[in-house]
Design a protein around this motif. Structure first.
Motif, PDB file in Angstrom:
ATOM      1  N   GLY A  50       0.830  -1.198   0.000  1.00 40.41           N
ATOM      2  CA  GLY A  50       0.000   0.000   0.000  1.00 40.41           C
ATOM      3  C   GLY A  50       0.862   1.243   0.000  1.00 40.41           C
ATOM      4  N   LYS A  51       0.251   2.368   0.319  1.00 40.29           N
ATOM      5  CA  LYS A  51       0.952   3.653   0.291  1.00 40.29           C
ATOM      6  C   LYS A  51       1.258   4.106   1.708  1.00 40.29           C
ATOM      7  N   TRP A  52       2.514   4.548   1.897  1.00 40.33           N
ATOM      8  CA  TRP A  52       3.020   4.942   3.209  1.00 40.33           C
ATOM      9  C   TRP A  52       3.701   6.305   3.137  1.00 40.33           C
ATOM     10  N   TYR A  53       3.350   7.180   4.088  1.00 43.28           N
ATOM     11  CA  TYR A  53       4.071   8.445   4.226  1.00 43.28           C
ATOM     12  C   TYR A  53       5.375   8.167   4.965  1.00 43.28           C
ATOM     13  N   THR A  54       6.467   8.669   4.423  1.00 43.43           N
ATOM     14  CA  THR A  54       7.753   8.527   5.096  1.00 43.43           C
ATOM     15  C   THR A  54       7.769   9.432   6.323  1.00 43.43           C
ATOM     16  N   GLU A  55       8.743   9.202   7.185  1.00 42.43           N
ATOM     17  CA  GLU A  55       8.854   9.984   8.414  1.00 42.43           C
ATOM     18  C   GLU A  55       8.932  11.464   8.073  1.00 42.43           C
TER      19      GLU A  55
ATOM     20  N   LYS B 294      22.828   7.390  -1.641  1.00 40.53           N
ATOM     21  CA  LYS B 294      23.390   6.098  -1.244  1.00 40.53           C
ATOM     22  C   LYS B 294      22.294   5.053  -1.068  1.00 40.53           C
ATOM     23  N   THR B 295      22.695   3.799  -1.253  1.00 42.54           N
ATOM     24  CA  THR B 295      21.790   2.668  -1.075  1.00 42.54           C
ATOM     25  C   THR B 295      22.287   1.849   0.103  1.00 42.54           C
ATOM     26  N   TYR B 296      21.353   1.458   0.963  1.00 42.80           N
ATOM     27  CA  TYR B 296      21.681   0.745   2.191  1.00 42.80           C
ATOM     28  C   TYR B 296      20.938  -0.589   2.253  1.00 42.80           C
ATOM     29  N   LYS B 297      21.507  -1.561   2.965  1.00 38.10           N
ATOM     30  CA  LYS B 297      20.786  -2.774   3.287  1.00 38.10           C
ATOM     31  C   LYS B 297      19.616  -2.364   4.161  1.00 38.10           C
ATOM     32  N   SER B 298      18.504  -3.119   4.071  1.00 38.84           N
ATOM     33  CA  SER B 298      17.331  -2.678   4.800  1.00 38.84           C
ATOM     34  C   SER B 298      16.434  -3.839   5.214  1.00 38.84           C
ATOM     35  N   THR B 299      15.699  -3.613   6.298  1.00 38.53           N
ATOM     36  CA  THR B 299      14.632  -4.506   6.742  1.00 38.53           C
ATOM     37  C   THR B 299      13.434  -3.630   7.084  1.00 38.53           C
TER      38      THR B 299
ATOM     39  N   GLU C 133       1.977   1.073  12.302  1.00 37.90           N
ATOM     40  CA  GLU C 133       3.133   1.783  11.748  1.00 37.90           C
ATOM     41  C   GLU C 133       4.092   0.807  11.075  1.00 37.90           C
ATOM     42  N   LEU C 134       4.764   1.300  10.038  1.00 40.44           N
ATOM     43  CA  LEU C 134       5.782   0.520   9.353  1.00 40.44           C
ATOM     44  C   LEU C 134       7.150   1.033   9.790  1.00 40.44           C
ATOM     45  N   LYS C 135       7.971   0.140  10.299  1.00 39.34           N
ATOM     46  CA  LYS C 135       9.333   0.489  10.678  1.00 39.34           C
ATOM     47  C   LYS C 135      10.241   0.093   9.518  1.00 39.34           C
ATOM     48  N   VAL C 136      11.028   1.043   9.055  1.00 33.81           N
ATOM     49  CA  VAL C 136      11.953   0.820   7.944  1.00 33.81           C
ATOM     50  C   VAL C 136      13.351   1.141   8.456  1.00 33.81           C
ATOM     51  N   ARG C 137      14.232   0.146   8.405  1.00 32.14           N
ATOM     52  CA  ARG C 137      15.577   0.304   8.967  1.00 32.14           C
ATOM     53  C   ARG C 137      16.625   0.145   7.877  1.00 32.14           C
ATOM     54  N   GLY C 138      17.532   1.111   7.811  1.00 35.09           N
ATOM     55  CA  GLY C 138      18.695   1.024   6.935  1.00 35.09           C
ATOM     56  C   GLY C 138      19.915   0.646   7.750  1.00 35.09           C
TER      57      GLY C 138
ATOM     58  N   PHE D  81      25.934  -0.165  12.317  1.00 37.15           N
ATOM     59  CA  PHE D  81      25.093   1.001  12.562  1.00 37.15           C
ATOM     60  C   PHE D  81      23.782   0.868  11.797  1.00 37.15           C
ATOM     61  N   HIS D  82      22.729   1.460  12.352  1.00 42.86           N
ATOM     62  CA  HIS D  82      21.451   1.461  11.663  1.00 42.86           C
ATOM     63  C   HIS D  82      20.630   2.684  12.064  1.00 42.86           C
ATOM     64  N   LYS D  83      19.678   2.998  11.205  1.00 37.54           N
ATOM     65  CA  LYS D  83      18.720   4.064  11.491  1.00 37.54           C
ATOM     66  C   LYS D  83      17.345   3.536  11.106  1.00 37.54           C
TER      67      LYS D  83
END
Length: 131
Positions: A24-29, A100-105, A112-117, A122-124
């Motif tokens: 679906g559609k998600w607004y980013t932080e 930049k491109t990061y590994k992600s989960t 809420e959708l948690k998106v981690r790079g 290190f991660h955000k």
């Protein structure tokens, strides 16, 4: 035999439901953009469908000079996510702010959708909200 068929049907329905939860559609932080997450084969991808800064914003930070003139709206920023036990894993996230491109989960926590790079240890993590 009926129990086996019922079990198989429940497995299929739960697997489809798991994918549908994040599709679906998600607004980013911060509400800067809207990303549409969609299924492609057995993987999930996501593309920018709206930008607060406007539809004409270019991918000016892309490391590939040939891509710097493309518009960000329509650009895939999430690619290759595969279903894990409790989250979508082994994906990549492109950050147009730094090129930049990061590994992600990614995973759901409530609505809420948690998106981690990830970079090394290190991660955000960002929290995205459904449209």
């Amino acid at each position: 035999m009926k129990k086996l068929l019922l079990t198989l049907a429940l497995i299929v329905v739960s697997a489809v439901g798991y994918a549908q939860d994040v599709i679906g559609k998600w607004y980013t932080e911060g509400g800067e953009s809207l990303v549409e997450i969609y299924k492609s084969g057995d993987k999930l991808n996501g593309r920018i469908v709206w930008l607060k800064a406007g539809d004409d914003k270019l991918d000016s930070k892309n490391p590939d000079e040939k891509l710097r003139s493309r518009k960000l709206v329509g650009t895939n920023i999430l690619t290759g996510f595969t279903k894990g036990k409790d989250k979508w894993e082994n994906g990549r996230i492109y950050n147009p702010k730094d090129g930049k491109t990061y590994k992600s989960t990614m995973w759901l926590e409530g609505k809420e959708l948690k998106v981690r790079g990830h970079v090394a240890i290190f991660h955000k993590t960002q929290t995205w909200t459904r449209k």
